[in-house]
Design a protein around this motif. Structure first.
Motif, PDB file in Angstrom:
ATOM      1  N   CYS A 234     -53.640  41.023  56.284  1.00 41.94           N
ATOM      2  CA  CYS A 234     -52.408  41.811  56.311  1.00 41.94           C
ATOM      3  C   CYS A 234     -52.765  43.278  56.519  1.00 41.94           C
ATOM      4  O   CYS A 234     -53.555  43.844  55.761  1.00 41.94           O
ATOM      5  CB  CYS A 234     -51.630  41.641  55.009  1.00 41.94           C
ATOM      6  SG  CYS A 234     -50.180  42.735  54.928  1.00 41.94           S
ATOM      7  N   PRO A 235     -52.190  43.918  57.550  1.00 40.60           N
ATOM      8  CA  PRO A 235     -52.538  45.319  57.803  1.00 40.60           C
ATOM      9  C   PRO A 235     -51.991  46.264  56.728  1.00 40.60           C
ATOM     10  O   PRO A 235     -52.418  47.409  56.629  1.00 40.60           O
ATOM     11  CB  PRO A 235     -51.897  45.602  59.170  1.00 40.60           C
ATOM     12  CG  PRO A 235     -50.837  44.573  59.338  1.00 40.60           C
ATOM     13  CD  PRO A 235     -51.257  43.379  58.531  1.00 40.60           C
ATOM     14  N   TYR A 236     -51.058  45.772  55.879  1.00 37.39           N
ATOM     15  CA  TYR A 236     -50.487  46.633  54.840  1.00 37.39           C
ATOM     16  C   TYR A 236     -51.263  46.521  53.524  1.00 37.39           C
ATOM     17  O   TYR A 236     -51.672  47.513  52.951  1.00 37.39           O
ATOM     18  CB  TYR A 236     -49.004  46.304  54.632  1.00 37.39           C
ATOM     19  CG  TYR A 236     -48.197  46.491  55.895  1.00 37.39           C
ATOM     20  CD1 TYR A 236     -47.929  47.776  56.393  1.00 37.39           C
ATOM     21  CD2 TYR A 236     -47.730  45.401  56.622  1.00 37.39           C
ATOM     22  CE1 TYR A 236     -47.212  47.954  57.578  1.00 37.39           C
ATOM     23  CE2 TYR A 236     -47.011  45.577  57.795  1.00 37.39           C
ATOM     24  CZ  TYR A 236     -46.765  46.852  58.259  1.00 37.39           C
ATOM     25  OH  TYR A 236     -46.067  47.029  59.427  1.00 37.39           O
TER      26      TYR A 236
ATOM     27  N   ASN B  70     -54.045  44.352  53.064  1.00 29.66           N
ATOM     28  CA  ASN B  70     -55.443  43.953  53.257  1.00 29.66           C
ATOM     29  C   ASN B  70     -55.832  42.615  52.646  1.00 29.66           C
ATOM     30  O   ASN B  70     -57.014  42.294  52.583  1.00 29.66           O
ATOM     31  CB  ASN B  70     -56.399  45.034  52.734  1.00 29.66           C
ATOM     32  CG  ASN B  70     -56.734  46.009  53.850  1.00 29.66           C
ATOM     33  OD1 ASN B  70     -56.943  45.598  54.996  1.00 29.66           O
ATOM     34  ND2 ASN B  70     -56.762  47.287  53.528  1.00 29.66           N
TER      35      ASN B  70
ATOM     36  N   ASP C  91     -55.928  38.747  64.907  1.00 28.29           N
ATOM     37  CA  ASP C  91     -56.003  40.194  64.817  1.00 28.29           C
ATOM     38  C   ASP C  91     -54.892  40.761  65.711  1.00 28.29           C
ATOM     39  O   ASP C  91     -55.002  40.765  66.938  1.00 28.29           O
ATOM     40  CB  ASP C  91     -57.404  40.600  65.316  1.00 28.29           C
ATOM     41  CG  ASP C  91     -57.738  42.041  64.998  1.00 28.29           C
ATOM     42  OD1 ASP C  91     -56.818  42.867  65.074  1.00 28.29           O
ATOM     43  OD2 ASP C  91     -58.908  42.315  64.687  1.00 28.29           O
TER      44      ASP C  91
ATOM     45  N   LYS D  99     -53.809  43.718  66.355  1.00 26.90           N
ATOM     46  CA  LYS D  99     -54.140  44.860  67.223  1.00 26.90           C
ATOM     47  C   LYS D  99     -54.958  44.412  68.432  1.00 26.90           C
ATOM     48  O   LYS D  99     -54.769  44.894  69.541  1.00 26.90           O
ATOM     49  CB  LYS D  99     -54.931  45.895  66.427  1.00 26.90           C
ATOM     50  CG  LYS D  99     -54.009  46.925  65.809  1.00 26.90           C
ATOM     51  CD  LYS D  99     -54.766  48.028  65.112  1.00 26.90           C
ATOM     52  CE  LYS D  99     -53.823  48.725  64.146  1.00 26.90           C
ATOM     53  NZ  LYS D  99     -54.506  49.248  62.970  1.00 26.90           N
TER      54      LYS D  99
ATOM     55  N   CYS E 217     -63.309  45.820  66.649  1.00 28.73           N
ATOM     56  CA  CYS E 217     -62.474  45.064  65.711  1.00 28.73           C
ATOM     57  C   CYS E 217     -63.221  43.799  65.295  1.00 28.73           C
ATOM     58  O   CYS E 217     -64.245  43.454  65.885  1.00 28.73           O
ATOM     59  CB  CYS E 217     -61.125  44.697  66.343  1.00 28.73           C
ATOM     60  SG  CYS E 217     -61.271  43.550  67.724  1.00 28.73           S
TER      61      CYS E 217
ATOM     62  N   CYS F 214     -45.639  38.781  54.918  1.00 30.15           N
ATOM     63  CA  CYS F 214     -46.831  38.641  54.081  1.00 30.15           C
ATOM     64  C   CYS F 214     -46.430  38.096  52.715  1.00 30.15           C
ATOM     65  O   CYS F 214     -45.557  38.658  52.050  1.00 30.15           O
ATOM     66  CB  CYS F 214     -47.530  39.994  53.916  1.00 30.15           C
ATOM     67  SG  CYS F 214     -48.917  39.889  52.741  1.00 30.15           S
TER      68      CYS F 214
ATOM     69  N   ILE G 200     -44.814  41.388  59.445  1.00 30.12           N
ATOM     70  CA  ILE G 200     -45.870  41.713  60.394  1.00 30.12           C
ATOM     71  C   ILE G 200     -45.591  40.933  61.680  1.00 30.12           C
ATOM     72  O   ILE G 200     -45.324  39.735  61.622  1.00 30.12           O
ATOM     73  CB  ILE G 200     -47.252  41.252  59.843  1.00 30.12           C
ATOM     74  CG1 ILE G 200     -47.402  41.641  58.364  1.00 30.12           C
ATOM     75  CG2 ILE G 200     -48.387  41.824  60.669  1.00 30.12           C
ATOM     76  CD1 ILE G 200     -48.430  40.772  57.628  1.00 30.12           C
TER      77      ILE G 200
END
Lengths: 274, 274
Positions: free
Chosen positions: A203-205, A207, A236, A238, A254, B203, B210
């Motif tokens: 999760c990019p928020y 982690n 991923d 991104k 990455c 999430c 996301i």
């Protein structure tokens, strides 16, 4: 009728001779397979090609997916292949030679509404007529399934090094992947190894790692069937976004890019030390 | 030779007559399409079938994916179809009648290594010989691509209501989906609408949304091409897990299940009020 059949056989033999001639100049020929669609065969093929090219290997990619040709978009390649005599010149992008049916279509939306025999014919033409020249690696991307294209590739390419099997980590994907593995065994095609794609997501928020499609099924099936496990590529968001803009993720800093580099090294070690 | 050809033509006409007879007892026939693999065609087909059945519709599902038949696993169905005379009896699960090549295979790993003509032959046999009886809906799941199976289905089923197109929200998926849409237009198959699958992900730890595969591409393409947008199905790890155990997500209290119910209502409204 008898006469037609003789002519057809002669033409087929001539084409086989051309395929043998073209393929004899290519050191390693690898098919990327998966019974299932949408597991990332084209993504894997494109990134392995770029990864091999980063190691100064001469690389070609044959997009064997006639109905869903995505290799050019992922590699950021376009153009119309030149024809010189009976040779088709591949389109080069960042040093990688590529051929795809999509280069021959008027636009992205045009479907190739072909039944099996014509699809197989196109693949055989790509093998016989594309002037790859000398290559270290030819990677062959394939559509989902165990039908015309897979049969044609396995039966037409002499001395194919083997297949790389791509799966996602979920059980339903494995159902179809097992079929591809069985097909390779029936046709005596060596399996270089298994790659697990879309494996785990961070999760990019917050982690935390989330297993959207499960995790580990690729490694499990490799163990079960006594096959090599080449590694897992994490999901991923991104990396995917960059790739949609024509930048393969192996070129991006990455986790997915790192994973691809490690897998490329393993493949080189396996294939070149046979 | 001339004689053989006449016999073949006669057999084909007999089979067409049987298909017409079987299909005349089915009110609505819908194909689930997507040029791309792995976008969730089988998941969508299975959940629409269960959703329609919850509305007391009589539903059948024809698994048209010969190389990757996943419908039985998703619906939790298994068994071996009985053959009575020249009729194949479909396997029933929770009131839904199903047929799939997977019922006829000795185990999960066995691949169906068939070229196009045999694949088309199997589909035509399913259409001609499966004793569906009277149905409100027959949903036909298809493999990726615009080849044999899609052509056979579109050309063999009389009065098909139309196609539902499934896509994921990313640009590369749309490439192939556009080809399916073009194919329908070329063959005069109405498009009932577009479903965006794997759209957005929440999430489970921090509850932030996301966009793993992006978002909105399905709705965008629907607008662009003047097609109906039927709705989006969110990515839902828990729903997927339940489904792998043979429990379709439309039966589970979750966002994906709710989305399916809304889409089923829309489809009924469109198809039954034509």
């Amino acid at each position: 009728m008898e006469c037609d059949r003789k002519d057809a056989k002669k033409l087929l033999e001539q084409q086989n001779a051309k395929i043998r001639e073209r393929m004899s100049k290519i050191k390693h020929k690898i098919a990327i397979l998966s019974g299932k669609g949408g597991v990332g065969k084209s993504t894997v093929t494109a990134n392995l090609a770029v990864g091999l090219s980063l190691l100064n290997k001469k690389v070609g990619v044959l997009d064997g997916d006639i109905h869903g040709p995505n290799i050019p978009k992922i590699l950021g390649a376009n153009g119309e292949p030149m024809v010189a005599g009976d040779a088709i010149l591949p389109i080069e992008v960042s040093g990688i030679k590529t051929i795809s049916i999509s280069y021959l279509l008027p636009d992205e939306a045009t479907p190739v509404i072909w039944r099996g025999p014509r699809v197989s014919g196109a693949i055989r033409q790509f093998l016989a007529d594309v002037a790859w020249g000398e290559l270290d690696y030819l990677l062959i991307d394939t559509p989902p399934g165990t039908g015309d294209v897979q049969l044609t590739i396995m039966q037409s390419i002499p001395n194919i090094d083997g297949a790389i099997i791509v799966t996602t980590p979920d059980e339903i994907s494995l159902l179809d992947v097992k079929k591809s593995i069985s097909m390779c065994k029936m046709l005596n095609i060596p399996i270089i190894g298994i790659i697990e794609n879309m494996s785990g997501f961070v999760c990019p928020y917050c982690n935390k790692e989330i297993d959207i499609f499960g995790k580990g099924a690729g490694e499990k099936i490799a163990k079960e069937l006594g096959l090599r496990f080449l590694g897992r590529i994490p999901l991923d968001a991104k990396a995917r976004e960059a790739q949609e803009k024509g930048k393969p993720m192996v070129l991006i800093d990455c986790r997915a890019g790192e994973a691809f580099k490690e897998i490329v090294n393993k493949i080189v070690e396996i294939v070149e030390n046979k």
